[in-house]
Design a protein around this motif. Structure first.
Motif, PDB file in Angstrom:
ATOM      1  N   TYR A  87      37.796  46.193  38.394  1.00  0.00           N
ATOM      2  CA  TYR A  87      37.385  45.682  39.703  1.00  0.00           C
ATOM      3  C   TYR A  87      38.522  44.910  40.384  1.00  0.00           C
ATOM      4  CZ  TYR A  87      32.609  47.340  39.690  1.00  0.00           C
ATOM      5  OH  TYR A  87      31.507  48.151  39.728  1.00  0.00           O
ATOM      6  N   LYS A  88      39.367  44.251  39.607  1.00  0.00           N
ATOM      7  CA  LYS A  88      40.539  43.568  40.185  1.00  0.00           C
ATOM      8  C   LYS A  88      41.524  44.596  40.733  1.00  0.00           C
ATOM      9  CE  LYS A  88      43.539  40.398  41.216  1.00  0.00           C
ATOM     10  NZ  LYS A  88      43.387  39.741  42.512  1.00  0.00           N
ATOM     11  N   GLU A  89      41.847  45.598  39.919  1.00  0.00           N
ATOM     12  CA  GLU A  89      42.836  46.594  40.329  1.00  0.00           C
ATOM     13  C   GLU A  89      42.339  47.488  41.458  1.00  0.00           C
ATOM     14  OE1 GLU A  89      45.515  50.314  38.644  1.00  0.00           O
ATOM     15  OE2 GLU A  89      44.203  49.260  37.252  1.00  0.00           O
ATOM     16  N   ASN A 135      40.176  44.696  44.281  1.00  0.00           N
ATOM     17  CA  ASN A 135      40.736  43.375  44.553  1.00  0.00           C
ATOM     18  C   ASN A 135      39.693  42.266  44.431  1.00  0.00           C
ATOM     19  OD1 ASN A 135      42.947  41.719  45.116  1.00  0.00           O
ATOM     20  ND2 ASN A 135      42.463  41.655  47.302  1.00  0.00           N
ATOM     21  N   MET A 136      38.771  42.431  43.487  1.00  0.00           N
ATOM     22  CA  MET A 136      37.722  41.433  43.264  1.00  0.00           C
ATOM     23  C   MET A 136      38.168  40.494  42.137  1.00  0.00           C
ATOM     24  SD  MET A 136      34.346  43.829  43.714  1.00  0.00           S
ATOM     25  CE  MET A 136      33.184  42.540  43.304  1.00  0.00           C
ATOM     26  N   GLU A 137      38.136  39.200  42.418  1.00  0.00           N
ATOM     27  CA  GLU A 137      38.598  38.190  41.474  1.00  0.00           C
ATOM     28  C   GLU A 137      37.468  37.728  40.556  1.00  0.00           C
ATOM     29  OE1 GLU A 137      40.541  33.696  41.563  1.00  0.00           O
ATOM     30  OE2 GLU A 137      40.190  34.769  43.430  1.00  0.00           O
ATOM     31  N   TYR A 189      43.855  54.868  48.443  1.00  0.00           N
ATOM     32  CA  TYR A 189      44.270  54.020  47.329  1.00  0.00           C
ATOM     33  C   TYR A 189      43.546  54.419  46.047  1.00  0.00           C
ATOM     34  CZ  TYR A 189      44.994  50.028  44.318  1.00  0.00           C
ATOM     35  OH  TYR A 189      45.311  49.239  43.238  1.00  0.00           O
TER      36      TYR A 189
END
Length: 176
Positions: A24-26, A29-31, A103
């Protein structure tokens, strides 16, 4: 009367908490904002170790997951089509939607769409846990959304009696 403020979080199961956080980060872009782990479920006191992770979906929205290693492997409701149960997240506009698709595809994610839903366009793909995700960009006018709100109760009433699609908002999918 209950006055809701917003959705605090929506939780799903994941196969691997670290893999889910990393993906989810990659990809989106969720931290990671919170991780909670216990060996006993607070609400039921059941001895069932878990990792509960919370991811920032923007504007105070939180998507959460549970990894529960002592349970059988994850499955899905086989009586529900895969397109029905999904997590939909909003992006800024059509340009952002197209860029997100490009992306994700560059990261070897299989992406469907954009699909035109009349007042928004969407792309669809799956996370590593098998959850279907949707990214949506609103395209509708204020008047279109007002009309949808106006006919919604009429549509629900007709549907409840006939179980056939009412035509009040058929215009959503009749344009391209």
């Amino acid at each position: 009367m209950i006055n809701l403020k917003r959705i605090h979080h929506v939780a799903y199961r994941c196969k691997d908490a670290k893999q889910t956080v990393d993906w989810y980060k990659e990809m989106l872009n969720m931290e990671l904002t919170v991780a909670i782990a216990e060996n006993e479920v607070p609400s039921t006191k059941a001895p069932d170790p878990y990792m509960h992770i919370f991811l920032d979906a923007g504007m105070g929205n939180v998507l959460a997951f549970f990894e529960i290693p002592n349970s059988p492997d994850m499955g899905r409701d086989e009586n529900t089509p895969t397109w029905v149960q999904h997590i939909a997240l909003e992006v800024e506009d059509i340009d952002a939607l197209v860029a997100a698709k490009e992306y994700l595809q560059s990261k070897d994610v299989d992406v469907l769409g954009p699909v035109n839903h009349g007042v928004f366009k969407s792309i669809y793909f799956f996370d590593p846990n098998g959850h279907r995700l949707e990214l949506a960009a609103n395209t509708g006018t204020k008047e279109q959304f007002q009309e949808l709100k106006r006919v919604a109760p009429l549509m629900i009433e007709e549907w409840s009696q006939t179980k056939r699609a009412p035509r009040h908002a058929a215009w959503l999918h009749e344009q391209d």
